[in-house]
Design an enzyme around this catalytic site. Structure first.
Site, short mmCIF file in Angstrom:
data_model
loop_
_atom_site.label_atom_id
_atom_site.label_comp_id
_atom_site.label_asym_id
_atom_site.label_seq_id
_atom_site.Cartn_x
_atom_site.Cartn_y
_atom_site.Cartn_z
N ALA A 68 0.94 -1.19 0.04
CA ALA A 68 0.18 -0.22 0.07
C ALA A 68 0.77 1.35 0.11
O ALA A 68 0.44 2.26 -0.60
CB ALA A 68 -0.92 -0.04 1.42
N TYR A 69 1.91 1.28 0.85
CA TYR A 69 2.78 2.32 0.86
C TYR A 69 3.52 2.75 -0.43
O TYR A 69 3.66 3.66 -0.88
CB TYR A 69 3.85 2.09 1.79
CG TYR A 69 4.76 3.26 2.17
CD1 TYR A 69 4.40 4.55 2.06
CD2 TYR A 69 6.26 3.02 2.15
CE1 TYR A 69 5.14 5.64 2.40
CE2 TYR A 69 7.10 4.28 2.50
CZ TYR A 69 6.79 5.60 2.70
OH TYR A 69 7.53 6.29 2.99
#
Length: 251
Positions: free
Chosen positions: A153-154
Site C-alpha cells: 500500500a505504501y
C-alpha cells in the site's frame, strides 16, 4: 542565490521538513511552515529566524483541501508568492495487504499523491507569476523493493507520486517550473525510533547502504534541496533523485 525566494513546506515541524526549512533559511529563503502541530512549527520558526529568514507557521492537515488552500493563500498574501514547494508530509500505510484497511490506504493516498496534486495546482499560477519555480515531491524506495511484502500500500501511493511528478514536469516545463521527486533516507524521528527498537534489523539495514549511514536532516537532505533549487541544476526536471547513500536502484 536563493535570497528573497519563498518556500512552502509541509510536515515542517520536525524531521526532513524541518531540515529542509533550516537549509533554505540559511540561503535567505522565507518559509511557510505547514504542519499539524503548531507547537512543533513554532520551534522550527524560531530556528529559521535564527538563520535570518522569515517563517510563518500554519496549522495544516494535508488531507484537507481547505487547509492546503489556506497555506498557499498565506504565502501569497504575507510573503508575496511561492517559488519553492516541498510536498513532504505523508501518512504511511504499512503491513500485509490483508491487514491494511481501506481507511489506512485512503489516508496514505490523501496525504501523499492527492495532497501533492492539490498543492502543485494551487502553487502553479503563483510560480508562473514569479517567472517559474521548483516543486519537490517525495517517494520511497519501498515502491521498488524486490520483496514488496508489507510495503504494497505504501509503495503504491509513493509510485503514484512519481507519476504526478513526471506529468507536471512535462506539462509545466515551458513555464520554467521544474518538478522533481526525492527519495530520502534521513534521521527522522520515526526512523530513529525504529532503529532504537529494532537494533538487529537496523544493523542489517545499514549494511544495505553503501555509505554506511542514514542521511542528516539539514546537512544531507536540506542542503541537497538547496542545490537542486539553484541555477547550476536548472536543466534537471522530472527525475527521481535518491538521497539514500546509494541504497536503491531506481533505474
Amino acid at each position: 542565490m536563493l535570497q528573497g525566494k519563498v518556500a512552502l513546506i509541509t510536515g515542517a515541524g520536525q524531521g526532513i521538513g524541518q531540515g529542509i526549512a533550516l537549509a533554505l533559511a540559511s540561503e535567505g529563503v522565507d518559509i511557510i511552515l505547514a504542519g499539524r502541530t503548531l507547537e512543533k512549527l513554532a520551534q522550527t520558526a524560531q530556528l529559521v529566524a535564527e538563520r535570518g529568514a522569515r517563517a510563518l507557521p500554519i496549522a495544516c492537515n494535508v488531507k484537507s483541501a481547505d487547509d492546503l488552500a489556506a497555506a498557499v493563500d498565506l504565502a501569497v498574501r504575507d510573503l508575496g508568492g511561492i517559488d519553492i514547494l516541498v510536498n513532504n508530509a505523508q501518512e504511511v500505510p504499512l503491513g500485509p495487504l490483508v491487514d491494511v484497511s481501506d481507511d489506512a490506504f485512503m489516508a496514505g493516498f490523501e496525504s501523499g499523491p492527492l495532497a501533492s496534486f492539490r498543492l502543485m495546482k494551487l502553487a502553479r499560477p503563483h510560480m508562473v507569476a514569479r517567472g517559474g519555480g521548483t516543486i519537490f515531491n517525495f517517494t520511497s524506495s519501498a515502491g521498488i523493493r524486490w520483496d514488496m511484502a508489507t510495503y504494497g500500500a505504501y509503495g503504491a501511493v509513493k509510485q503514484a507520486t512519481r507519476a504526478l511528478t513526471r506529468a507536471a514536469a512535462s506539462e509545466w516545463g515551458r513555464d520554467n517550473i521544474r518538478v522533481l521527486t526525492i527519495a530520502p533516507h534521513a534521521e527522522s524521528p520515526g526512523l530513529k525510533g525504529w532503529m532504537e527498537h529494532n537494533p538487529e534489523e537496523a544493523e542489517a539495514f545499514f549494511r544495505t547502504i553503501p555509505l554506511g549511514r542514514v542521511g542528516r536532516l539539514e546537512q544531507d537532505i536540506g542542503r541537497a534541496i538547496v542545490a537542486l533549487c539553484g541555477s547550476d541544476l536548472a536543466y534537471l526536471t522530472g527525475a527521481t533523485i535518491p538521497l539514500d547513500g546509494g541504497q536503491a536502484n531506481f533505474g
